[in-house]
Enzyme design. Structure first.
Site, PDB file in Angstrom:
ATOM      1  N   SER A 148     113.409  25.002  10.549  1.00  0.00           N
ATOM      2  CA  SER A 148     112.561  25.560  11.607  1.00  0.00           C
ATOM      3  C   SER A 148     111.097  25.667  11.222  1.00  0.00           C
ATOM      4  CB  SER A 148     113.082  26.943  12.033  1.00  0.00           C
ATOM      5  OG  SER A 148     113.118  27.824  10.918  1.00  0.00           O
ATOM      6  N   ASP A 196     106.559  35.289  13.699  1.00  0.00           N
ATOM      7  CA  ASP A 196     107.733  36.054  14.118  1.00  0.00           C
ATOM      8  C   ASP A 196     108.398  36.622  12.861  1.00  0.00           C
ATOM      9  OD1 ASP A 196     109.161  33.941  12.984  1.00  0.00           O
ATOM     10  OD2 ASP A 196     109.759  33.058  14.894  1.00  0.00           O
ATOM     11  N   HIS A 251     108.709  33.065  10.509  1.00  0.00           N
ATOM     12  CA  HIS A 251     107.853  31.883  10.482  1.00  0.00           C
ATOM     13  C   HIS A 251     106.370  32.216  10.427  1.00  0.00           C
ATOM     14  CE1 HIS A 251     111.681  30.820  12.545  1.00  0.00           C
ATOM     15  NE2 HIS A 251     111.627  29.835  11.658  1.00  0.00           N
TER      16      HIS A 251
END
Length: 362
Positions: free
Chosen positions: A36, A326, A329
């Site tokens: 991610s 977040d 990340h």
């Protein structure tokens, strides 16, 4: 204050420069593998909690919410512009033949070296699956370029970045209620198991034409907002149990780079993401960032284990000062720092043995 303002000005000038850059690329193509941290849309159409194709993700990105787990650029976006590419490297999902020639992004959120890693989040494309997609892309390139020799020569000039391992700790080893690995292996044994499998997978990449390969080390997962909230003794101190395990993996990864560099034509290198983040955490102001409360910039939800931004929530206004976007990340500002130091090392410890700018010239 003046130092932070000066750094912010440098950041804005840097972003403007890479967005306006129209120089010929330093390499003909750039291929991306990972999770991610660099996924830019491959998870958009699969059944998974690990998706970011909704606002406020992409609030500062020219294409909006594309599937990037950031407010703007990812590390590989910054790298692609520093390498001279006019456009960001597209997601493999939906890529055209023309785009295959200049490289695609195979990364998938929640992916790991181990196939089972991240399964509690739903569908994802493990590193093994990403390699299968790459092999299919290579066959397409053979058809496009006319023969295997032409494809082999083309791929030998490309840059490849591979960033795997974070989820094998975050969404596997340190999730004992779901995965048995922490009962089966000590931290040292688990690092060896991971590196054995990783080595085999990277050999597949090498056997399919990759020669200029940068392995991104695992970052300081124990310092992420989620781990600070869940496991830190005071909500500020990084979780040493997690970071120490990651450091074992990273040290072995440096050794793996040295092993691969004994292969004919191989030019592997290691990017010390852990050390770069350590620098930022040690002196955030020197990088124009504030890491006072170690929180993310967007509001996150925790239903069913979800730690991504809540849809359509208004994030913080001073996003350029935050390290984390977040619960896991980084922001664009932090990604740009990592991308810039991966491309052009600020200290000798940033890379081993060379940075991406040097790798491109090999």
């Amino acid at each position: 204050m003046e130092r932070a303002s000066s750094w912010l000005l440098q950041l804005l000038l840097f972003l403007a420069a890479i967005r306006l850059a129209r120089a010929a690329p330093q390499v003909p193509c750039y291929f991306v593998f990972g999770d991610s941290l660099v996924d830019n849309g491959n998870n958009n159409d699969i059944v998974s909690l690990a998706r970011a194709n909704y606002p406020p993700y992409g609030i500062d990105f020219e294409g909006g919410a594309t599937g990037r787990f950031s407010n703007g650029l990812t590390t590989v976006d910054a790298i692609s512009r520093l390498l001279g590419f006019d456009n960001y490297i597209p997601a493999y999902a939906g890529a055209t033949n023309d785009q295959l020639l200049t490289g695609v992004n195979f990364a998938s959120a929640a992916a790991g070296i181990r196939d089972e890693t991240g399964q509690q989040l739903g569908a994802r494309i493990s590193f093994g699956g990403q390699l299968q997609n790459y092999q299919s892309a290579v066959q397409q390139l053979v058809s496009i370029l006319g023969d295997e020799d032409s494809a082999t020569n083309h791929l030998s000039q490309c840059i490849f970045t591979v960033g795997m391992g974070s989820n094998d700790y975050l969404n596997n080893y340190f999730m004992p209620a779901i995965y048995p690995t922490s009962q089966q292996y000590t931290q040292e044994q688990y690092a060896d198991v991971l590196l054995d499998q990783y080595s085999q997978q990277l050999r597949t990449l090498y056997n399919n034409g990759a020669r200029k390969v940068a392995l991104m080390g695992v970052g300081q997962v124990g310092c992420s907002p989620n781990e600070l909230a869940q496991q830190s003794t005071n909500g500020v101190t990084c979780v040493e149990r997690i970071n120490s395990a990651i450091q074992i993996f990273n040290r072995r990864l440096v050794g793996l780079v040295d092993e691969f560099n004994t292969l004919p034509g191989a030019h592997f290198t290691y990017i010390n993401t852990y050390g770069i983040f350590e620098d930022i955490l040690r002196a955030p102001g020197a990088h124009g960032l504030k890491v006072t409360n170690r929180s993310g910039c967007c509001g996150v939800g925790r239903n069913n284990g979800q730690v991504t931004c809540l849809p359509f929530q208004t994030p913080c206004a001073n996003r350029n000062e935050y390290l984390f976007w977040d619960a896991f990340h980084p922001t664009e500002a932090a990604n740009v720092v990592v991308g810039r130091r991966a491309y052009s090392a600020a200290t000798p410890s940033d890379v081993h043995p060379v940075d991406l700018r040097t790798l491109a010239q090999r």
